[in-house]
Design a protein around this motif. Structure first.
Motif, PDB file in Angstrom:
ATOM      1  N   GLU A 129       0.766  -1.148   0.084  1.00 43.17           N
ATOM      2  CA  GLU A 129      -0.141   0.116   0.034  1.00 43.17           C
ATOM      3  C   GLU A 129       0.876   1.186  -0.010  1.00 43.17           C
ATOM      4  OE1 GLU A 129      -3.919   2.071   0.198  1.00 43.17           O
ATOM      5  OE2 GLU A 129      -3.255  -0.066   0.003  1.00 43.17           O
ATOM      6  N   ARG A 130       1.067   1.799  -1.103  1.00 41.23           N
ATOM      7  CA  ARG A 130       1.756   3.168  -1.108  1.00 41.23           C
ATOM      8  C   ARG A 130       0.830   4.493  -0.729  1.00 41.23           C
ATOM      9  NH1 ARG A 130       4.098   4.815  -6.903  1.00 41.23           N
ATOM     10  NH2 ARG A 130       1.716   5.307  -7.300  1.00 41.23           N
TER      11      ARG A 130
ATOM     12  N   GLY B 233       1.473  14.005   0.225  1.00 40.89           N
ATOM     13  CA  GLY B 233       1.073  15.529  -0.300  1.00 40.89           C
ATOM     14  C   GLY B 233       1.772  16.454   0.368  1.00 40.89           C
ATOM     15  N   ASN B 234       2.983  16.216   1.224  1.00 41.83           N
ATOM     16  CA  ASN B 234       3.581  17.277   1.629  1.00 41.83           C
ATOM     17  C   ASN B 234       4.371  18.007   0.819  1.00 41.83           C
ATOM     18  OD1 ASN B 234       5.765  15.497   1.700  1.00 41.83           O
ATOM     19  ND2 ASN B 234       5.952  15.288   3.664  1.00 41.83           N
ATOM     20  N   ALA B 235       5.367  19.114   1.362  1.00 39.09           N
ATOM     21  CA  ALA B 235       6.097  19.684   0.488  1.00 39.09           C
ATOM     22  C   ALA B 235       7.245  18.859   0.293  1.00 39.09           C
ATOM     23  CB  ALA B 235       6.543  20.909   1.400  1.00 39.09           C
ATOM     24  N   TYR B 236       7.725  17.914   0.989  1.00 37.16           N
ATOM     25  CA  TYR B 236       9.096  17.363   0.658  1.00 37.16           C
ATOM     26  C   TYR B 236       8.628  15.719  -0.338  1.00 37.16           C
ATOM     27  CZ  TYR B 236      10.867  19.555   4.811  1.00 37.16           C
ATOM     28  OH  TYR B 236      11.185  20.410   5.643  1.00 37.16           O
ATOM     29  N   ARG B 237       7.231  15.958  -0.633  1.00 35.92           N
ATOM     30  CA  ARG B 237       6.846  14.695  -1.516  1.00 35.92           C
ATOM     31  C   ARG B 237       7.139  13.272  -1.158  1.00 35.92           C
ATOM     32  NH1 ARG B 237       5.195  17.429  -6.040  1.00 35.92           N
ATOM     33  NH2 ARG B 237       5.098  15.513  -7.154  1.00 35.92           N
ATOM     34  N   ASN B 238       6.823  13.093  -0.057  1.00 38.44           N
ATOM     35  CA  ASN B 238       6.986  11.850   0.743  1.00 38.44           C
ATOM     36  C   ASN B 238       6.122  10.673   0.303  1.00 38.44           C
ATOM     37  OD1 ASN B 238       8.404  13.663   2.786  1.00 38.44           O
ATOM     38  ND2 ASN B 238       9.129  11.765   3.276  1.00 38.44           N
ATOM     39  N   PHE B 239       6.501   9.540   0.045  1.00 38.35           N
ATOM     40  CA  PHE B 239       5.856   8.346   0.011  1.00 38.35           C
ATOM     41  C   PHE B 239       5.918   7.615   1.334  1.00 38.35           C
ATOM     42  CE2 PHE B 239       6.419   8.206  -4.850  1.00 38.35           C
ATOM     43  CZ  PHE B 239       5.091   8.652  -5.171  1.00 38.35           C
ATOM     44  N   ASN B 240       4.962   7.059   1.894  1.00 38.93           N
ATOM     45  CA  ASN B 240       4.974   6.315   3.032  1.00 38.93           C
ATOM     46  C   ASN B 240       4.378   4.895   2.482  1.00 38.93           C
ATOM     47  OD1 ASN B 240       3.782   8.530   5.562  1.00 38.93           O
ATOM     48  ND2 ASN B 240       5.622   8.459   4.605  1.00 38.93           N
ATOM     49  N   TYR B 241       4.750   3.583   3.133  1.00 36.07           N
ATOM     50  CA  TYR B 241       4.554   2.319   2.647  1.00 36.07           C
ATOM     51  C   TYR B 241       3.977   1.504   3.731  1.00 36.07           C
ATOM     52  CZ  TYR B 241       7.093   3.765  -1.619  1.00 36.07           C
ATOM     53  OH  TYR B 241       7.542   4.283  -2.777  1.00 36.07           O
ATOM     54  N   LEU B 242       2.726   0.671   3.657  1.00 36.20           N
ATOM     55  CA  LEU B 242       2.480  -0.344   4.387  1.00 36.20           C
ATOM     56  C   LEU B 242       2.460  -1.634   3.840  1.00 36.20           C
ATOM     57  CD1 LEU B 242      -0.898   1.302   5.692  1.00 36.20           C
ATOM     58  CD2 LEU B 242       1.309   1.380   6.619  1.00 36.20           C
TER      59      LEU B 242
ATOM     60  N   GLY C  31      -2.835 -10.122   7.987  1.00 35.77           N
ATOM     61  CA  GLY C  31      -3.441  -8.742   8.294  1.00 35.77           C
ATOM     62  C   GLY C  31      -2.383  -7.915   9.061  1.00 35.77           C
ATOM     63  N   GLU C  32      -1.169  -8.557   9.232  1.00 37.97           N
ATOM     64  CA  GLU C  32      -0.221  -7.986  10.012  1.00 37.97           C
ATOM     65  C   GLU C  32       0.727  -6.966   9.027  1.00 37.97           C
ATOM     66  OE1 GLU C  32       2.005 -10.321  13.006  1.00 37.97           O
ATOM     67  OE2 GLU C  32       0.645 -11.827  12.341  1.00 37.97           O
ATOM     68  N   VAL C  33       0.945  -5.722   9.530  1.00 37.67           N
ATOM     69  CA  VAL C  33       1.708  -4.867   8.682  1.00 37.67           C
ATOM     70  C   VAL C  33       3.087  -4.256   9.113  1.00 37.67           C
ATOM     71  CG1 VAL C  33       1.254  -2.349   7.944  1.00 37.67           C
ATOM     72  CG2 VAL C  33      -0.642  -3.946   7.596  1.00 37.67           C
ATOM     73  N   LEU C  34       3.853  -3.882   8.326  1.00 44.63           N
ATOM     74  CA  LEU C  34       5.205  -3.351   8.427  1.00 44.63           C
ATOM     75  C   LEU C  34       5.039  -2.096   7.791  1.00 44.63           C
ATOM     76  CD1 LEU C  34       8.357  -3.033   9.072  1.00 44.63           C
ATOM     77  CD2 LEU C  34       8.788  -3.787   6.730  1.00 44.63           C
TER      78      LEU C  34
ATOM     79  N   GLN D  47      -3.408  -4.677  10.907  1.00 46.99           N
ATOM     80  CA  GLN D  47      -2.825  -4.183  12.350  1.00 46.99           C
ATOM     81  C   GLN D  47      -1.251  -4.076  12.121  1.00 46.99           C
ATOM     82  OE1 GLN D  47      -2.636  -7.340  15.142  1.00 46.99           O
ATOM     83  NE2 GLN D  47      -1.840  -5.939  16.883  1.00 46.99           N
ATOM     84  N   ILE D  48      -0.987  -2.897  12.369  1.00 44.49           N
ATOM     85  CA  ILE D  48       0.691  -2.220  12.116  1.00 44.49           C
ATOM     86  C   ILE D  48       1.603  -2.908  13.259  1.00 44.49           C
ATOM     87  CG2 ILE D  48       2.090  -0.435  12.020  1.00 44.49           C
ATOM     88  CD1 ILE D  48      -0.184   1.129  10.531  1.00 44.49           C
ATOM     89  N   THR D  49       2.448  -3.899  13.111  1.00 44.38           N
ATOM     90  CA  THR D  49       3.017  -4.464  14.297  1.00 44.38           C
ATOM     91  C   THR D  49       4.560  -3.995  14.240  1.00 44.38           C
ATOM     92  OG1 THR D  49       3.290  -6.321  13.029  1.00 44.38           O
ATOM     93  CG2 THR D  49       1.481  -6.377  14.445  1.00 44.38           C
ATOM     94  N   GLN D  50       4.949  -3.503  13.166  1.00 52.21           N
ATOM     95  CA  GLN D  50       6.319  -3.035  12.977  1.00 52.21           C
ATOM     96  C   GLN D  50       6.625  -1.851  12.320  1.00 52.21           C
ATOM     97  OE1 GLN D  50       9.278  -6.738  12.404  1.00 52.21           O
ATOM     98  NE2 GLN D  50       7.251  -7.183  11.492  1.00 52.21           N
ATOM     99  N   ILE D  51       7.461  -1.018  12.424  1.00 56.91           N
ATOM    100  CA  ILE D  51       7.782   0.040  11.809  1.00 56.91           C
ATOM    101  C   ILE D  51       9.222   0.098  11.514  1.00 56.91           C
ATOM    102  CG2 ILE D  51       8.107   2.748  11.977  1.00 56.91           C
ATOM    103  CD1 ILE D  51       5.942   2.469  14.287  1.00 56.91           C
TER     104      ILE D  51
END
Length: 263
Positions: free
Chosen positions: A4-5, A9-18, A25-28, A48-52
């Protein structure tokens, strides 16, 4: 594995990922700066987000850690030498370490210095390999090195690691810079057919639906992979006339990065 990308939409043009395990259903979460969007996306899908995982220590990649951990209790993963720069690291990672997500997802850590000296990329294996490249490799570009990095190390990362990945590896970077990077390519190599063909489709595009490139495609239009191109070298010598007629690849890379810093 589900990717999941999330476009911040911020000024730095970041992408975050799941990165989700389809069975459990566990997520990094990778560099979840916009924790609200990341949490909302996970909730909407029942994950469920279990790790970052922080690819590196810069604030635009770590800034969502505290809120995300407070909301989920997730464990924080980062480069094994980043503990002094990233608060609360639970697991320090080295090259070759494997991150397991749920029952079916495994990601291998790559130690990829250059943008910073404590930078991690993640790669998946299988029929469709994927690289989460942080700020090391961008679509059509390479990370800068002026906030704790070294262009010589970045060159080594490109040549010794990234260029050797499978050609069909899909590239998921930390930012959307593809339009500007393609314009840099065409300023360096005006007759680059691949860049000419792709630029119209990303000019003024919506990054949320931006193209996902492969390593094979990157080698066609990313100047930082095209270090022996006669056209790239000829144009580079216009900016650096002291260069020999046939400069070595490392010199070409470093000089290209120098130009890109002010382009």
């Amino acid at each position: 594995m589900i990717v999941e990308r999330i476009w911040t939409g911020n000024a730095y043009r970041n992408f975050n990922y799941l990165i989700a395990c389809p069975e459990s259903g566990e997520v990094l979460a990778i560099d979840p700066l916009d924790h609200q969007k990341c949490l909302a996306a996970a909730k909407a899908k029942g994950w469920q987000i279990t790790q970052i995982l922080n690819t590196h220590e810069h604030q635009d990649h770590t800034g969502g850690n505290a809120a995300m951990i407070a909301a989920t209790g997730a464990k924080l993963l980062a480069h094994h030498r980043a503990g002094a720069r990233i608060a609360g690291v639970d697991r320090g990672l080295k090259a070759g370490d494997v991150i397991k997500v749920g029952k079916r997802v495994e990601l291998e850590c790559m130690d990829t210095p250059g943008h910073t000296m404590c930078h991690i990329c993640l790669r998946s294996h299988g029929d469709q390999p994927i690289l989460f490249s942080g700020d090391t490799l961008f679509n059509a570009g390479a990370g800068n090195c002026h906030n704790g990095g070294d262009p010589n190390e970045l060159y080594a990362t490109f040549v010794d690691q990234l260029s050797k990945l499978p050609e069909n590896t899909r590239i998921y970077p930390g930012h959307d810079y593809i339009e500007n990077n393609l314009r840099f390519t065409l300023a360096r190599e005006p007759d680059n057919v691949a860049a000419q063909a792709l630029l119209p489709s990303v000019a003024g595009h919506d990054p949320a639906t931006s193209v996902v490139t492969t390593l094979k495609e990157e080698k066609e239009f990313n100047t930082f992979f095209r270090l022996t191109s006669p056209g790239v070298i000829a144009k580079l010598r216009e900016s650096f006339p002291e260069l020999p007629e046939h400069p070595d690849a490392k010199t070409v890379f470093v000089k290209l990065r120098e130009l890109r810093n002010t382009w």
